[in-house]
Scaffold this motif. Structure first.
Motif, PDB file in Angstrom:
ATOM      1  N   GLU A  40       0.825  -1.206   0.000  1.00  0.00           N
ATOM      2  CA  GLU A  40       0.000   0.000   0.000  1.00  0.00           C
ATOM      3  C   GLU A  40       0.861   1.258   0.000  1.00  0.00           C
ATOM      4  N   ASP A  42       3.447   1.628  -1.647  1.00  0.00           N
ATOM      5  CA  ASP A  42       4.097   1.715  -2.961  1.00  0.00           C
ATOM      6  C   ASP A  42       5.538   1.222  -2.937  1.00  0.00           C
ATOM      7  N   GLY A 229       6.717   7.121  -6.716  1.00  0.00           N
ATOM      8  CA  GLY A 229       6.383   5.750  -6.334  1.00  0.00           C
ATOM      9  C   GLY A 229       7.215   4.727  -7.086  1.00  0.00           C
ATOM     10  N   GLN A 230       6.542   3.803  -7.785  1.00  0.00           N
ATOM     11  CA  GLN A 230       7.234   2.750  -8.529  1.00  0.00           C
ATOM     12  C   GLN A 230       8.150   3.328  -9.617  1.00  0.00           C
ATOM     13  N   ASP A 256       4.395  13.101   0.264  1.00  0.00           N
ATOM     14  CA  ASP A 256       4.003  11.717  -0.021  1.00  0.00           C
ATOM     15  C   ASP A 256       3.724  10.998   1.285  1.00  0.00           C
ATOM     16  N   ARG A 258       2.892   7.998   1.575  1.00  0.00           N
ATOM     17  CA  ARG A 258       3.235   6.575   1.497  1.00  0.00           C
ATOM     18  C   ARG A 258       4.717   6.330   1.738  1.00  0.00           C
TER      19      ARG A 258
END
Length: 454
Positions: A40, A42, A229-230, A256, A258
């Motif tokens: 979740e 990332d 992210g990714q 961010d 995450r």
């Protein structure tokens, strides 16, 4: 930063600590929760898989000492593996810049357009200036005139020197000219801000490879936007394949919730994350500590980062001047009180400080309380600014009519002025009690140590 992951991991930690013993069944259940939390956030799937396997292997072979429950032991394993994924204790020294070369030490900045390279150059320049280094910056981005102007602006804000360039020149020629200037003017560090693209392309990679070959930098830092992210992982891998990177700077971690990129880029590239950008301000750059970050993710706080932040915010000269004043019998006045508020601001404000404390020390009502505290600090500062110099040094002059004038000038009610004066009187009473050892301790702790005494 890491808000979503921290919330999930904190819940998992609480559940683990409630377990009387560690079994294959509940361990699998908890690891499933950890896996979901990481995904979740990332974190790249290969990193998640490697992490879960490492925790599983360590947990099966772990001996639970008498002072720990099995759940606590597993929490410890999770913490150590989180730190290992992000760099581990072995990279403590690698996280700092390695500039012990014949001056000028060259730092080459690489990354995509919009990642925050130019701002990061300014932040690094400011950090190095605070370490008494003579710093020169140069932009070799000949594709965007605004990039050169932006670097000139942030360099001036950082009190460093700027080497001018223009779009008619070749990047390698600009870099060589800047290096020659740095040598002749005895600069300690030369920071080279390179061009970025919206996407990775062969021309971009060829240009930065040529720059690296011409300059032979002491540090080659890849600047990457954590909010990608990714994509941050994929971009970092592409640059790492093309350049002998020495480290990574993760920017925009404050934007961010995450934070998965921080857990992924080091694992994928094998290069340490050296710094993280936590705000747009020039002092919004922190050294990356894997163990501290792992603690923060688990809701245990990052006291090392907090100590560094406090140290950077402390004005030692101001602290010693204040201590000398008190020793000589001088009275604590509203100018001193205002200096404390400014000290807190320099340290990033309440939110930046509290996020590094363990979860149990953070306000239960969350961001709303922090926002209120920040507003209160700004309001107090505004009230003091509305006073005359005589009123700040002699607060006893402030009677009803003066209070009304001060309140009107600050745009607040008279009750706010009364509240500030009451807090000030508490602080002044406390300073009168400072003797010998306490005063010496404050000198060592710095002026900012007063902030926690309010």
């Amino acid at each position: 930063m890491f808000d979503t992951l921290t919330q999930r991991m904190t819940r998992i930690v609480k559940t683990l600590r409630g377990e009387a013993r560690l079994t294959e069944s509940n361990m699998q259940q908890m690891l499933r929760e950890v896996r979901l939390a990481l995904l979740e956030a990332d974190v790249a799937l290969p990193v998640v898989r490697a992490f879960i396997e490492a925790v599983k292997e360590k947990a099966r072979g772990a001996e639970v000492i008498h002072s720990l429950t099995p759940g606590q032991a597993l929490v410890g394993i999770v913490q150590r593996e989180l730190a290992a994924v992000m760099g581990g204790a072995d990279e403590g020294q690698a996280s700092e810049l390695r500039l012990t070369v014949a001056p000028p030490a060259i730092i080459l900045m690489a990354g995509l357009q919009g990642a925050g390279k130019t701002t990061t150059v300014g932040k690094l320049a400011k950090r190095l200036r605070e370490q008494k280094k003579k710093v020169l910056t140069v932009s070799v981005d000949v594709y965007r005139p605004a990039a050169i102007a932006q670097l000139k602006t942030v360099t001036e804000q950082a009190s460093a020197d700027f080497f001018p360039s223009n779009t008619d020149q070749m990047p390698v020629d600009i870099a060589r000219a800047a290096l020659d200037w740095a040598k002749r003017h005895y600069d300690d560090v030369l920071i080279v801000d390179t061009a970025g693209r919206l996407n990775i392309d062969a021309e971009m990679m060829a240009e930065i490879t040529a720059l690296h070959a011409a300059l032979q930098p002491a540090e080659t830092l890849f600047v990457v936007d954590a909010m990608l992210g990714q994509d941050a992982v994929n971009t970092a891998k592409a640059f790492n394949d093309a350049l002998p990177l020495t480290g990574i700077v993760l920017t925009k971690l404050d934007g961010d919730a995450r934070g998965g990129a921080a857990l992924s880029v080091r694992h994928i590239t094998g290069k340490p994350v050296k710094f993280v950008g936590v705000s747009e301000k020039l002092d919004g750059l922190e050294v990356f500590h894997p163990e501290g970050m792992a603690n923060r993710i688990l809701g245990q706080g990052d006291l090392l980062a907090l100590a560094e932040q406090a140290q950077r915010g402390i004005d030692d000269a101001q602290a010693k001047q204040w201590v000398r004043k008190i020793k000589k019998g001088g009275a604590f006045d509203l100018d001193d009180f205002q200096a404390q508020l400014m000290q807190m601001k320099k340290m990033g404000g309440m939110a930046a400080l509290l996020e590094k404390l363990p979860a149990q020390f953070q306000p239960a009502s969350g961001q709303s309380n922090l926002d209120q505290a920040e507003k209160q600090m700004r309001r107090m500062s505004g009230i003091i600014h509305s006073m005359t110099a005589a009123e700040r040094t002699q607060p006893e002059l402030i009677k009803a009519s003066r209070k009304r004038r001060i309140a009107a000038g600050a745009g607040v009610h008279v009750q706010e002025v009364n509240r500030l004066l009451a807090q000030f009187e508490q602080m002044r009473t406390m300073t009168k009690k400072l003797k010998g050892g306490n005063l010496a301790r404050m000198t060592r702790g710095g002026f900012g140590g007063l902030a926690g005494m309010r």
